[in-house]
Motif scaffolding. Structure first.
Motif, mmCIF file in Angstrom:
data_model
loop_
_atom_site.group_PDB
_atom_site.id
_atom_site.type_symbol
_atom_site.label_atom_id
_atom_site.label_comp_id
_atom_site.label_asym_id
_atom_site.label_seq_id
_atom_site.Cartn_x
_atom_site.Cartn_y
_atom_site.Cartn_z
ATOM 1 N N GLN A 3 0.970 -1.152 0.137
ATOM 2 C CA GLN A 3 -0.104 0.026 0.198
ATOM 3 C C GLN A 3 1.009 1.233 -0.002
ATOM 4 N N MET A 296 -5.513 18.165 -6.388
ATOM 5 C CA MET A 296 -6.294 17.470 -5.666
ATOM 6 C C MET A 296 -5.805 17.538 -4.090
ATOM 7 N N PRO A 339 -2.846 11.695 2.182
ATOM 8 C CA PRO A 339 -3.815 10.950 2.024
ATOM 9 C C PRO A 339 -4.652 11.067 0.413
ATOM 10 N N ARG A 340 -4.176 11.597 -0.352
ATOM 11 C CA ARG A 340 -4.677 11.649 -1.431
ATOM 12 C C ARG A 340 -3.645 11.479 -2.742
ATOM 13 N N SER B 364 -10.792 12.390 -5.122
ATOM 14 C CA SER B 364 -10.013 11.120 -4.544
ATOM 15 C C SER B 364 -10.360 11.054 -3.011
ATOM 16 N N ALA B 365 -9.810 9.948 -2.603
ATOM 17 C CA ALA B 365 -10.279 9.695 -1.129
ATOM 18 C C ALA B 365 -9.414 8.664 -0.710
ATOM 19 N N LYS B 366 -9.333 8.452 0.859
ATOM 20 C CA LYS B 366 -8.644 7.333 1.220
ATOM 21 C C LYS B 366 -9.553 6.548 2.153
ATOM 22 N N GLU B 371 -6.250 3.848 -1.334
ATOM 23 C CA GLU B 371 -6.464 5.092 -1.834
ATOM 24 C C GLU B 371 -7.369 4.835 -3.060
ATOM 25 N N THR B 373 -9.125 6.891 -6.738
ATOM 26 C CA THR B 373 -9.402 7.920 -7.411
ATOM 27 C C THR B 373 -10.287 7.776 -8.426
#
Lengths: 365, 480
Positions: A3, A296, A339-340, B364-366, B371, B373
């Motif tokens: 990850q 972003m 985080p993005r 986007s986010a987690k 992750e 997109t």
């Protein structure tokens, strides 16, 4: 499994020893005390001898290696889910143990000098002093001359100074392993940046000047020397001694490591290391950069907080600006904690640096 | 010229900076009930865990307001007089006159519609004050980063129905059995902070899979699996009926039974924070002149220039209903669009005729540590829709979903790897085919160094039919 982002959540500000609680001050005092004992007493020598090591410096090398291995375990537990982090730390610890402990331990047994091959000038400030070079076998003298003046700058130009500061250097290695719990304590204010720019380049200038004066002495007068003596505190000092005391012992050791738990682990690298300053200039001219994905960024501040060099990464990310800062040691933590997924370390050719903006959210009349 | 900005969030502060950079002498006043300093709301979860402090999530140094000459008022705005051009403030403060006004008041959490939603131990996770409440419930107080500066400065000028009032605490650090209601982004953030605190929350999701607005069931199953691995009890398709307790929350009752709880985070969405603009609401609210027009969702109706129905009044960010590509107005509750809108609104406040036009959707986010997109039209239903889906399970785990309308690629939904949405958006705008996209996919990769690249099979992946969607009438089925 890889990850890329952070694995779980760090409890940094809920752990007093990591956020300037009482224990942090105790650890800082112990570390500072250790360096005072190491540099200015011989108290460690009997312990070294008892362990079969020739000097306190080899004992220091052993302790240093142990601290790095232990710190690496901490680091990998927190950030080991990224392949870049795993490979980088493994190489860095490997270099320390092999080149900065085992090799100096073993080489003299075969009649060689006790040489630290992973340290170059001007970090290892005496490596290019005439007295050092003349004491080394020719192949080693050449290794340090070519390594310091040619290979190090070239690699910094091509890959950024991270090749040294985050993959090879022992100071950086200790900072990224043993010092990792405190990386968020590095100041990221504009004021701290102003101080850094002045101080780190001053030390670099003094390091170069010192070496230059010594070479000049060697060229003109041989061993006795005339240029490198100056007066300080009412007595005559050699530039050698003064630089060794102020930069080598006080700034790199006592302050540099002793203050880890209070001001972050890269205090030395950021503000005082002449090698970091020099390689930073080549980095600035070269290909390494941190690429920013456009529009972003959510301005969360993880990158800036966990930048051990105090770079306000967020200010670049939120203004869509890919960037190269001379200070950046390329540890990769900003990209890791984002985080993005906005940030990426790159060795990009210059022409690729900025693509045309595609999205046009604002129509301007 | 007197500029007044209601809201200290990203839209408000970007507008203020835009005005100041153009007009050094104008008076700029920022009214905020919530906080002294602009902060990144999306980062509140990390303040809770202790990964960041309050200072960390403030994108500017704290001298910004002094340096830029912004006046700050910590008070609740309780109405507008658009005829006399002034903003009414709570707490008996004198009304604030303006020549140009920006409403950038953001969102407030949607309250739980069930009985017991006001019990002690029930709250939200949207504002500074929500964070303080949840920190108190779970940890007994803030981290060593401390509380934000002057956390209570607005209490002399607030109202009973304000979302910024401190919430009474039930457990004071002793919460052991938390619940989260609402299967969206704020819900999973709440779950994540509770997990980080060593708790095992119960997660009530009304829909049959987590976050159907964005994910299809296969993608969602992975996220649910990750939550399960962290000890979260994920309850899918379970409808909450009541929160039960005498004074403090004790149980959550659903259509399937009851679960013992001592803490509940209600995360069923946000609504535009515009109640205070409605006329005739009674004390302490006041109004005068022509009211600003709100749409059915409560957003301030604005045109492409972010101008409201009233001259000299603009709106930006979460509270503004802006025209979408289909011409329908809706709020865009995203960080980067709020920032863009703030910049356009700032130009408008200066008297420019800048326009705001949103391009192709992306975000986007987690989700836990996965992750995400997305770009284009995904999970909304498009004509002649087909989906190309590939699940990678090697050194990296990822899912890749490419949405087609006919032969044309119109959307991407990507989990587990990092992608450059700029490239994805360009392909959508260029009407690329699936073959082209698959052949060039690595160009859009934004993976960190040393991560092995995604290798997709060129053939052998069957195209699925339309992805299931829960959206009925909310989003139009059309191609941008």
């Amino acid at each position: 499994m890889d990850q890329q982002g952070q694995n779980g959540l760090m409890r940094t500000f809920r752990e007093p020893w990591r956020s300037r609680g009482a224990l942090a001050y105790v650890v800082a005092a112990l570390l500072t005390g250790f360096y005072v004992v190491l540099y200015w007493t011989e108290w460690l020598t009997p312990a070294a001898v008892a362990l079969g090591l020739r000097s306190k410096w080899l004992l220091y090398g052993a302790l240093y290696s142990v601290a790095m291995v232990g710190g690496a375990a901490y680091y990998l537990r927190h950030h080991g889910n990224s392949r870049y982090n795993r490979v980088r730390i493994a190489v860095n610890v490997g270099v320390q143990v092999a080149l900065a402990f085992l090799l100096p331990l073993i080489m003299p047994l075969f009649g060689g000098p006790e040489a630290y091959l992973s340290y170059f000038w001007p970090l290892s400030y005496d490596k290019l002093w005439p007295s050092t070079l003349s004491s080394l076998p020719v192949y080693l003298a050449l290794y340090f001359i070519v390594g310091s003046l040619l290979v190090a700058p070239l690699l910094a130009y091509r890959y950024g100074k991270r090749w040294y500061c985050s993959w090879v250097c022992g100071c950086g290695g200790l900072a990224n392993t043993f010092g990792d719990p405190w990386r968020h304590l590095t100041a990221s204010s504009t004021r701290s940046w102003r101080f850094e720019k002045v101080s780190v380049h001053t030390v670099m200038f003094v390091a170069v000047l010192t070496t230059f004066l010594l070479v000049l002495d060697a060229a003109t007068d041989g061993a006795t020397g005339t240029f490198h003596w100056l007066v300080a505190g009412g007595q005559w000092w050699s530039v050698k001694q003064l630089y060794g005391l102020v930069v080598g012992a006080i700034l790199a050791g006592v302050v540099g490591v002793g203050f880890y738990p209070l001001f972050g682990p890269r205090l030395w690298c950021r503000n005082f290391c002449p090698m970091a300053a020099m390689l930073g200039l080549f980095q600035k001219l070269g290909r390494f950069r941190i690429a920013v994905k456009k529009d972003m960024c959510i301005s969360c501040g993880n990158c800036t907080t966990y930048c051990e060099m105090g770079i306000d990464v967020r200010s670049y990310a939120q203004s869509n600006q890919s960037f190269t800062r001379a200070a950046c040691v390329g540890c990769g933590m900003c990209a890791h904690v984002c985080p993005r997924g906005v940030l990426r370390l790159e060795n990009a050719p210059r022409e690729q640096a900025d693509k045309a903006r595609v999205r046009l959210p604002v129509v301007d009349l | 010229m007197r500029v007044v900005i209601i809201g200290n969030g990203v839209a408000g502060i970007e507008a203020a900076i835009t005005v100041r950079n153009r007009e050094p002498t104008w008076s700029v006043t920022i009214v905020s009930e919530e906080s002294d300093h602009f902060f990144s709301r999306t980062a509140l979860m990390w303040v809770h865990t202790g990964q960041l402090s309050h200072a960390c999530i403030e994108p500017h140094e704290r001298d910004l307001y002094a340096r830029m000459g912004f006046e700050r008022v910590r008070a609740r705005a309780v109405g507008l007089d658009t005829a006399a051009r002034r903003v009414f403030l709570a707490g008996g403060l004198a009304p604030l006159p303006y020549d140009r006004l920006l409403i950038a008041a953001g969102s407030r959490p949607r309250p739980g519609p069930w009985p017991g939603a006001d019990l002690r131990g029930v709250g939200h996770f949207v504002t500074h004050q929500d964070l303080a409440w949840l920190e108190a419930e779970v940890h007994g107080g803030p981290s060593r980063g401390g509380p934000p500066p002057r956390p209570d400065a607005h209490l002399s000028a607030t109202a009973d129905d304000s979302p910024y009032r401190p919430r009474p605490v039930a457990a004071r650090g002793g919460a052991r059995a938390p619940a989260v209601i609402g299967g969206g982004l704020i819900g999973i953030e709440a779950v994540e902070v509770l997990v980080a605190a060593g708790l095992r929350p119960t997660f009530f999701i009304r829909e049959d899979w987590f976050w159907p607005m964005a994910l299809d069931p296969r993608e969602s199953a992975w996220i649910a699996e990750r939550m399960g691995e962290h000890g979260v009890d994920v309850r899918l398709g379970e409808n909450v009926e009541a929160l039960v307790g005498d004074d403090r929350l004790q149980r959550v009752r659903t259509d399937r039974g009851e679960v013992d709880c001592d803490l509940c985070v209600v995360a069923i969405g946000v609504v535009p924070n515009t109640d205070w603009l409605r006329a005739d609401r009674g004390e302490p609210y006041r109004s005068g002149g022509q009211p600003v027009k709100l749409d059915a969702r409560g957003g301030v109706e604005v045109d492409e220039g972010l101008t409201s129905s009233v001259d000299g009044v603009f709106a930006a960010g979460d509270c503004a209903s802006v025209p979408w590509y289909d011409g329908v107005r809706r709020p865009e509750q995203l960080w980067y669009t709020a920032r863009d809108q703030g910049r356009v609104a700032g130009r408008r406040l200066c008297g420019d005729t800048a326009l705001y036009a949103r391009g192709v959707w992306y975000n986007s986010a987690k989700l836990m540590d996965v992750e995400y997109t997305t770009a284009g039209l995904v999970s909304v239903g498009v004509p002649d829709e087909r989906n190309w889906f590939y699940e990678e399970r090697g050194a990296v785990r990822s899912t890749t979903r490419i949405v087609l309308s006919g032969e044309r690629v119109v959307g991407f939904n990507l989990l587990g790897r990092r992608w450059d949405h700029e490239v994805l958006v360009r392909w959508i705008e260029e009407h690329r085919s699936l073959d082209y996209v698959l052949a060039h996919l690595t160009e859009a990769s934004f993976d960190t160094e040393l991560v092995p690249p995604l290798e997709v099979p060129a053939r052998g992946v069957e195209l699925d039919g339309p992805a299931p969607t829960v959206i009925d009438g909310g989003m139009p089925a059309m191609v941008v």
